[in-house]
Design a protein around this motif. Structure first.
Motif, mmCIF file in Angstrom:
data_model
loop_
_atom_site.group_PDB
_atom_site.id
_atom_site.type_symbol
_atom_site.label_atom_id
_atom_site.label_comp_id
_atom_site.label_asym_id
_atom_site.label_seq_id
_atom_site.Cartn_x
_atom_site.Cartn_y
_atom_site.Cartn_z
ATOM 1 N N LEU A 141 36.057 27.695 35.656
ATOM 2 C CA LEU A 141 35.435 28.713 36.516
ATOM 3 C C LEU A 141 36.306 29.366 37.364
ATOM 4 O O LEU A 141 37.025 28.530 38.188
ATOM 5 C CB LEU A 141 34.303 28.262 37.120
ATOM 6 N N LEU A 142 36.452 30.900 37.492
ATOM 7 C CA LEU A 142 37.622 31.329 38.343
ATOM 8 C C LEU A 142 36.577 32.359 38.987
ATOM 9 O O LEU A 142 36.018 33.232 38.268
ATOM 10 C CB LEU A 142 38.623 31.802 37.590
ATOM 11 N N LEU A 143 36.593 32.568 40.638
ATOM 12 C CA LEU A 143 35.747 33.797 40.916
ATOM 13 C C LEU A 143 36.747 34.067 42.152
ATOM 14 O O LEU A 143 37.520 33.705 42.767
ATOM 15 C CB LEU A 143 34.529 33.184 41.343
ATOM 16 N N GLY A 144 36.131 35.136 42.286
ATOM 17 C CA GLY A 144 36.858 36.280 43.539
ATOM 18 C C GLY A 144 37.711 37.131 43.004
ATOM 19 O O GLY A 144 38.423 37.878 43.935
ATOM 20 N N MET A 145 38.112 37.416 41.720
ATOM 21 C CA MET A 145 39.020 38.525 41.453
ATOM 22 C C MET A 145 38.567 39.862 41.883
ATOM 23 O O MET A 145 37.370 40.254 41.845
ATOM 24 C CB MET A 145 38.850 38.508 39.691
ATOM 25 N N THR A 146 39.576 40.480 42.037
ATOM 26 C CA THR A 146 39.644 41.909 42.618
ATOM 27 C C THR A 146 40.568 42.719 41.770
ATOM 28 O O THR A 146 41.430 42.120 40.907
ATOM 29 C CB THR A 146 39.736 42.135 43.897
ATOM 30 N N LEU A 147 40.663 44.178 41.785
ATOM 31 C CA LEU A 147 41.638 44.859 40.836
ATOM 32 C C LEU A 147 42.962 44.634 41.465
ATOM 33 O O LEU A 147 44.091 44.962 40.711
ATOM 34 C CB LEU A 147 41.229 46.093 41.089
ATOM 35 N N THR A 148 43.176 43.940 42.624
ATOM 36 C CA THR A 148 44.578 43.634 43.117
ATOM 37 C C THR A 148 44.971 42.222 42.962
ATOM 38 O O THR A 148 45.847 41.838 43.510
ATOM 39 C CB THR A 148 44.758 44.262 44.552
ATOM 40 N N THR A 149 44.225 41.277 42.282
ATOM 41 C CA THR A 149 44.511 39.902 42.171
ATOM 42 C C THR A 149 45.753 39.788 41.221
ATOM 43 O O THR A 149 45.805 40.359 40.202
ATOM 44 C CB THR A 149 43.399 39.014 41.291
ATOM 45 N N THR A 150 46.637 39.234 41.739
ATOM 46 C CA THR A 150 47.859 38.775 40.993
ATOM 47 C C THR A 150 47.894 37.549 40.310
ATOM 48 O O THR A 150 47.225 36.593 40.791
ATOM 49 C CB THR A 150 49.066 38.930 42.058
ATOM 50 N N PRO A 151 49.065 37.307 39.227
ATOM 51 C CA PRO A 151 49.064 36.042 38.657
ATOM 52 C C PRO A 151 49.349 34.881 39.559
ATOM 53 O O PRO A 151 49.020 33.942 39.369
ATOM 54 C CB PRO A 151 50.399 36.207 37.789
ATOM 55 N N GLU A 152 50.109 35.163 40.683
ATOM 56 C CA GLU A 152 50.502 33.837 41.611
ATOM 57 C C GLU A 152 49.079 33.635 42.327
ATOM 58 O O GLU A 152 49.268 32.396 42.445
ATOM 59 C CB GLU A 152 51.657 34.420 42.287
ATOM 60 N N GLU A 153 48.273 34.402 42.630
ATOM 61 C CA GLU A 153 47.151 34.160 43.401
ATOM 62 C C GLU A 153 46.237 33.367 42.483
ATOM 63 O O GLU A 153 45.742 32.344 42.733
ATOM 64 C CB GLU A 153 46.329 35.185 43.770
ATOM 65 N N ILE A 154 46.049 33.597 41.165
ATOM 66 C CA ILE A 154 45.284 32.670 40.320
ATOM 67 C C ILE A 154 46.050 31.345 40.185
ATOM 68 O O ILE A 154 45.386 30.384 39.968
ATOM 69 C CB ILE A 154 45.182 33.493 38.821
ATOM 70 N N TYR A 155 47.267 31.315 40.099
ATOM 71 C CA TYR A 155 48.182 30.116 39.811
ATOM 72 C C TYR A 155 47.971 29.144 40.962
ATOM 73 O O TYR A 155 47.555 27.984 40.902
ATOM 74 C CB TYR A 155 49.733 30.571 39.656
ATOM 75 N N ARG A 156 47.781 29.708 42.102
ATOM 76 C CA ARG A 156 47.692 28.851 43.296
ATOM 77 C C ARG A 156 46.303 28.496 43.496
ATOM 78 O O ARG A 156 45.795 27.237 43.754
ATOM 79 C CB ARG A 156 47.914 29.665 44.543
ATOM 80 N N ALA A 157 45.287 29.243 42.937
ATOM 81 C CA ALA A 157 43.846 28.812 43.101
ATOM 82 C C ALA A 157 43.616 27.832 42.148
ATOM 83 O O ALA A 157 42.953 27.003 42.423
ATOM 84 C CB ALA A 157 43.058 29.937 42.704
ATOM 85 N N LEU A 158 44.205 27.770 40.817
ATOM 86 C CA LEU A 158 43.980 26.569 39.853
ATOM 87 C C LEU A 158 44.712 25.591 40.535
ATOM 88 O O LEU A 158 43.799 24.443 40.410
ATOM 89 C CB LEU A 158 44.796 27.039 38.663
ATOM 90 N N ILE A 159 45.746 25.275 41.187
ATOM 91 C CA ILE A 159 46.317 24.382 41.903
ATOM 92 C C ILE A 159 45.361 23.630 42.920
ATOM 93 O O ILE A 159 45.188 22.597 43.062
ATOM 94 C CB ILE A 159 47.773 24.752 42.461
ATOM 95 N N GLU A 160 44.771 24.659 43.707
ATOM 96 C CA GLU A 160 43.851 24.279 44.853
ATOM 97 C C GLU A 160 42.751 23.572 44.210
ATOM 98 O O GLU A 160 41.989 22.684 44.640
ATOM 99 C CB GLU A 160 43.651 25.592 45.886
ATOM 100 N N ALA A 161 42.110 24.068 43.291
ATOM 101 C CA ALA A 161 41.048 23.431 42.418
ATOM 102 C C ALA A 161 41.282 22.124 42.065
ATOM 103 O O ALA A 161 40.337 21.196 42.443
ATOM 104 C CB ALA A 161 40.669 24.439 41.282
#
Lengths: 551, 551
Positions: free
Chosen positions: B397-417
Motif C-alpha cells: 500500500l502507498l498513500l499520499g501521492m499528489t501530482l508533484t510526487t517524485t520517484p525519490e519520495e516514493i523510494y524513501r517512503a518504501l524504505i521508511e515503511a
C-alpha cells in the motif's frame, strides 16, 4: 466555399490553447491550431526562479496573448469576412489581479517576483485554509447559497483565492485594481469590454441569478478588509452566456487576422462549453468532459441541493434549465503524472521502437488484462477530491502491489479508480433526485478506447462520444455563432446551433455484463476506502500533509 | 602465508551464490567470488516456457551446482591444504523433491514441464490455502508446538509446500523419494552424507529438539496420505548446527579445487548464519540480516511464545540459548521492484552519466528529503507480511501521492515503511518479554547509509554494522572453521570463533532526536494502517487477491 460562414472557437486549456474554425451550417471543422503554453503550469517556481510552496499552481498571462497571436486561421482558404463570430472558453476559476489599465500585476517588473502577482490556475490548491474558513463563516451565518455549492466552497474558487492573497500578501491585494477570471480578461483584451461571464461567476464566484454575490455583511464577517470586495475589486457587469461581449478591437483584429468589430461571445467555462458540443440538449443526459480533470454536467428542471457537487446555477449550462456541475480534480493529470514519473525505460524504448505514444503502449498492454487481474485498487485523489468530498487535503492511494506488479497493471488501476470516482458522483446525483439516464463524453481521454470501455463497464451504461476531438473549441465556436446571431448567418440560441454544429461518433461504448459484475465488487471496495480515508475515520492524509508542510 | 589456515564459506542467496575464503585466525577475507544464478527466480515460467500462476517462485538446482563449480578459490595464493573447512548457508525453506539416487525430480526430462518438480524457493507463496488448513488442524488439535511459531505455520515453510504438491500433483508427490531443504541437498552433494540441519528443521519444518516432527496423528489429520510423511519422505538424521556433516567426496574435491575429506559443516539458514558474523554472542542483542528480505534474530534464556514471530528453536541460533527469529518477507526486494518497474528514464540517464548505480542515485536524492517531507506513507507488504501477521495474502500500500510526487519520495517512503515494519517486530519482542537493547546489522542493505540512518531514527537506537560485506558467507566460513575443530587449526565452538573472525565497522548509526519525533508520528499512522488492513477490519487485499485469482 466563399458563401460559407465560419465561427472561430478558442479553447484555453491547462497546458495549451486550441483554436478551431467551424462551418456554422454543418459543424465541419476546417482548420485547427494548437499552441502549447511555453510556461505551462508553474508549480515549482516562478520564471525568475522564486520557489513556490507545495499545492501552488500558477500560469503566465503572456501565454494567453500568444495563443491569440498563433490562431491566424487562414488555412482552408477562409477569408476574414467569412468569420462571423468568435467564442472563447477557459479553465476556471483561473484568476488574476490586474491594474487600472487592465494589465496583469505580474507584468510589472517590480512585482514579478511575488507569487501572488501571477495567474492562479484552477488547480492551485494552496487556499485550503481560506476555503475552510469561508465554509465556517457561511455555516455560522446560515448563508442560503451554501447548499447550492455542495455545502462547501472549493479552495479552487475565486473568493478563497482572493482571501489567500489578502492573507499572505496584503500589500499586493491593495495594489490590485480588480480580480478577474482569465476568460473574462481575454474577452476584455479582445473587445475592450469588461463583461463578466455568468457561467464563471455563477459556478466559481458564488454569484446567483437575481441575487448577485454574497452580501457585504458576509464578506465583512470573513474579514473586515473584504467588506467592499464586490464594489471595489469585482467591478464589471455580469452577463449571461450566449451573449455578445463586444466586437474585436482594431489592434486585436490585426493580431488574429480577422475584421474589426467581429462579434466576440461572453467567455464560458471550458467544461461547460463542451455540453452543447456533445449534443446534450436537456435533462437526463450527463456530459462527461474528460481531460486533465473531468467535469460532470447535467441539467434539470428543478433546483436541488446535491451533496458534494460543485454548483447548481440557473441558465449556467443550457438556458431554461438549472445546470449542475460536479467534477474530479485530476484524471488525465494522474495518468500524465504516472507516465512522467513511474514508467521504466524498457517501456519508453518499446514505444519509441514501435512508433507509439507511451500512453498508447500502456493502453495496449493494460487492455490485455481482465478486470480484477491487476490485483490493485486506487483512490484517484492525486489532486484532492473535488466531488463529492470537496476536500483538497486528500491525496492518492494505491494498494495491492506485489513483487510481480507491472506498470500496465498500475496504469489500469489508476484508470479504474477514476471511473469509480465518476460512479460515486453519478450515484450522488441519482440519490439526490437528478436522474442520469444517458452519458455523452468528449475531451482528450475519449481517444483511449480501453478507458472508455472501463467507464462503460463501471457505470453499467452506454457512453456516446462527441465526434470532435476539440469539443471545447467547437462549443466555443458554437457560442461565437450565437454571438453573431441569425441575421449574420449564425443562430439566435445555443439550442438552435446544436443540431447543426454538434455530432456524435458512430462508435459508442456499451457495458460488458461480465466485466460489470467484477467492477461492482471492486467498486464496493473503492467506496469502503473512499469513506474510510475521505470521511474522517482515518485522517492520515491530512496528517501527512501537515508533516509535509512542517518539513 | 603458507602457515595460515583458511575456511571457505558459501552463501546461497536468492539471486546468486557468494563464496568467501577467510583467514581463520584473523577473519581477514582473502578472496571472494560471486556467481549470479543464470535462472534466477523463476516466477513467470519454467525454462521450457510453461507458465506459472501468481505467487509461485521456483529455482533451478543446476544453479547451485554451478555455484560450487565457480568457487575455485586459488586467488591470493592459498593452497588447497590450507583450507581446513567448508561451511554453507542457504535460503530457507527452499525445498525440492529428489529421487532415490538423490537427483532432483526436475532433472528428469519426463518431469521437467511439471512445476512441482522444481525447487520451491523460500518466497514461493502459493501454498497459502495449505498453510491456513494446517493452522486450523493444529488449533483444533491443540498442538503444543504452534505457539512457538507465532501461532501460524507460514506458507513459506516445508509442510505447506509439501501439502501443495500433494494437493496439486499427487502423482509427483508419489514419485518423490524424499523432500529436502536445498541447503541439506547441497551438503549431501558435497559429502555424500544426508545430514539434515537442526536449524532448517527447527525453524522451517516444525522440528523441536527432544520432540522431533509433529506426530503421525497430526499428519494423518491433515491428510490421510501424509500419515507417514516423516518416515517415508523426510528420512535422514537431524543434526545440530556447528557439527561436521562429512568430508568432501573425491569428485566434489576436484570440482571445487580442494582436498578430498575436507570437513564440511551442517547447513545453516542464510539469515541465522549472519548472527555470529555480526558479533552477536548472547541475549539483548538483535541481529538484523538485511537483504532481499530482512530477518530479525535474538537469543534469550527463556522460551516464550511471541505472537507473530517465525519461531523459537533451542540452540537454533547460538548453542545454549533459545533462538528467536522474526522477519519481513520483502525489503531489498521491494526496492529492487521499484527500481525495475517504476523509475523513469531521466533517472536512469542521470545515473549512467554520473557513473552511479540507480540505487545510489535514488539514495542521494532521497537523502536530501527530511522525514515527513515526501507526504507519503507505505505498508511494506509487497511479499505479504511475515512478522507479525504471518499473512502472505496481504499486499503493498502507498498513500499520499499528489501530482508533484517524485520517484525519490516514493523510494524513501518504501524504505521508511520497511523500518516501521522492523519497529513493529521489535515492539512485539519487547512486549512479549524478550528485551532488545542493541542492534547489529549486516547484509547488502547496510551499504545504504540513508537507509541505515532512517532505521536508527525509526528505532530510536544506535545500529552497529558488521564489517564484512559478505556476512552470510563469513558466518558460513566460521561454521566451516568449527567443523574443522581446534585440532585442525579451527575452533571447537562458534562462540570461540566470534572474537577472532567477526568484526564491526568503525562507523555506527545513531538516532537523530528531531527525526525520531517525526518518525514517531508517522509510525503511529503506520500502525493504524497495519491494524486496519492486516487484522481484518478491511479485507480488501484478500478480496483483490481472490478477484485476481479468478481473472
Amino acid at each position: 466555399m466563399t458563401d460559407r460562414k465560419f465561427s472561430l472557437g478558442i479553447d484555453f486549456g491547462t497546458e495549451s490553447g486550441r483554436a478551431l474554425l467551424v462551418d456554422v451550417a454543418t459543424g465541419e471543422e476546417v482548420a485547427t491550431e494548437v499552441y502549447e503554453y511555453p510556461h505551462g503550469v508553474m508549480d515549482r517556481e516562478l520564471p525568475d526562479g522564486t520557489k513556490l510552496d507545495p499545492d501552488w499552481a500558477l500560469q503566465h498571462p503572456q501565454d494567453y496573448l500568444d495563443t491569440l497571436r498563433h490562431t491566424v486561421l487562414q488555412k482552408g482558404g477562409v477569408k476574414p469576412e467569412q468569420v462571423i463570430g468568435i467564442g472563447i472558453d477557459f479553465t476556471s476559476c483561473t484568476m488574476l489581479p490586474i491594474d487600472a489599465q487592465d494589465r496583469p500585476l505580474c507584468f510589472d517588473p517590480e512585482l514579478q517576483h511575488r507569487p501572488h502577482a501571477w495567474v492562479k490556475l484552477w488547480k492551485h490548491h494552496a487556499a485550503e485554509p481560506e476555503a475552510n474558513k469561508l465554509k465556517e463563516v457561511a455555516e455560522a451565518r446560515g448563508e442560503d447559497w451554501l447548499k447550492y455549492y455542495g455545502g462547501k466552497i472549493s479552495s479552487e474558487w475565486l473568493v478563497p483565492k482572493i482571501m489567500q492573497i489578502l492573507d499572505e500578501d496584503p500589500e499586493l491585494y491593495e495594489r490590485a485594481d480588480r480580480f478577474i477570471e482569465a476568460g473574462d480578461w481575454v474577452v476584455l483584451q479582445l473587445t475592450g469590454q469588461e463583461k463578466r461571464s455568468s457561467c464563471h461567476a455563477g459556478y466559481k464566484a458564488i454569484w446567483q441569478k437575481g441575487v448577485g454575490y454574497p452580501s457585504k455583511e458576509f464578506f465583512k464577517a470573513l474579514d473586515p478588509r473584504l467588506e467592499n470586495l464586490v464594489e471595489e475589486k469585482l467591478r464589471g457587469e455580469v452577463v449571461p452566456i450566449g451573449q455578445k461581449a463586444g466586437g474585436l478591437t482594431p489592434e486585436m483584429a490585426e493580431m488574429v487576422g480577422l475584421l474589426p468589430g467581429t462579434p466576440v461571445a461572453v467567455s464560458v467555462i471550458d467544461a461547460h462549453v463542451g455540453v452543447p458540443a456533445t449534443g446534450v440538449d436537456g435533462p437526463g443526459k450527463m456530459a462527461l468532459i474528460m481531460g486533465t480533470s473531468t467535469c460532470h454536467m447535467i441539467v434539470s428542471d428543478k433546483k436541488l441541493p446535491i451533496e458534494g457537487i460543485s454548483g447548481v446555477v440557473e441558465d449556467g449550462i443550457l438556458p431554461g434549465f438549472f445546470g449542475y456541475e460536479a467534477g474530479q480534480a485530476a484524471v488525465g493529470d494522474i495518468f500524465a503524472w504516472f507516465v512522467r514519473n513511474a514508467v521504466p525505460p524498457a517501456y519508453h524504448d518499446e514505444a519509441k521502437r514501435r512508433g507509439l505514444d507511451l500512453h498508447a503502449l500502456l493502453e495496449e498492454k493494460a487492455a490485455a488484462l481482465k478486470p480484477g487481474q491487476s490485483g490493485l485498487l486506487a483512490l484517484d485523489w492525486w489532486n484532492g477530491c473535488r466531488s463529492t468530498l470537496i476536500d483538497y487535503d486528500l491525496s492518492g492511494l494505491l494498494l495491492g502491489m506485489t513483487l510481480t506488479t507491472t506498470p500496465e497493471e498500475i496504469y489500469r488501476a489508476l484508470i479504474e479508480a477514476t471511473a469509480f470516482g465518476t460512479r460515486v458522483i453519478v450515484d450522488a446525483f441519482v440519490n439526490g433526485g437528478v436522474p442520469v439516464e444517458e452519458f455523452y463524453a468528449c475531451g482528450g481521454l475519449t481517444k483511449n478506447r480501453m478507458l472508455m470501455q472501463i467507464y462503460a463497464d463501471v457505470l453499467g451504461k452506454e457512453i456516446k462520444i462527441a465526434r470532435s476531438d476539440l469539443a471545447g473549441a467547437l462549443g466555443a465556436a458554437m457560442y461565437g455563432a450565437v454571438a453573431a446571431g441569425k441575421s449574420a448567418g449564425g443562430y439566435d440560441s445555443i439550442k438552435e446551433a446544436i443540431p447543426h454544429m454538434a455530432h456524435l461518433r458512430d462508435e459508442s461504448f456499451k457495458p460488458n455484463a461480465e466485466n460489470q459484475k467484477i467492477y461492482d465488487q471492486l467498486f464496493a471496495e473503492y467506496v469502503k476506502l473512499y469513506d474510510h480515508f475521505g470521511r474522517g475515520a482515518n485522517d492520515v492524509m491530512k496528517v501527512l500533509r501537515r508533516l509535509r508542510a512542517g518539513a
